[in-house]
Scaffold this motif. Structure first.
Motif: not given
Length: 68
Positions: A20-26, A37-41, A43-51
């Motif tokens: 969603t953040m990537k879509t908003f960014s585009l 939005f790119q920074q949030m995406a 951050t979430l990608d980092g969280v995703l890798q941790t999970l």
């Protein structure tokens, strides 16, 4: 609900939020908002890798939680 199932749901939720953040960014024309939005995406990608790393650990330690 097992820990494995809960982890899978958490991963799916974070994947959705990152997308969603990537879509908003585009879609935005505002350069400041685009950057945020790119920074949030990212951050979430980092969280995703941790999970995902945690899910791998759970699967190794507790095979009964492994997704089938």
């Amino acid at each position: 609900m097992t820990v494995g199932t809960q982890m899978q749901q958490a991963i799916a939720g974070v994947q959705s939020a990152a997308a969603t953040m990537k879509t908003f960014s585009l879609e935005t024309q505002d350069q400041n908002a685009k950057k945020e939005f790119q920074q949030m995406a990212q951050t979430l990608d980092g969280v995703l890798q941790t999970l995902k790393n945690r899910q791998d650990y759970i699967n190794q330690q507790e095979p009964q939680y492994k997704q089938q």
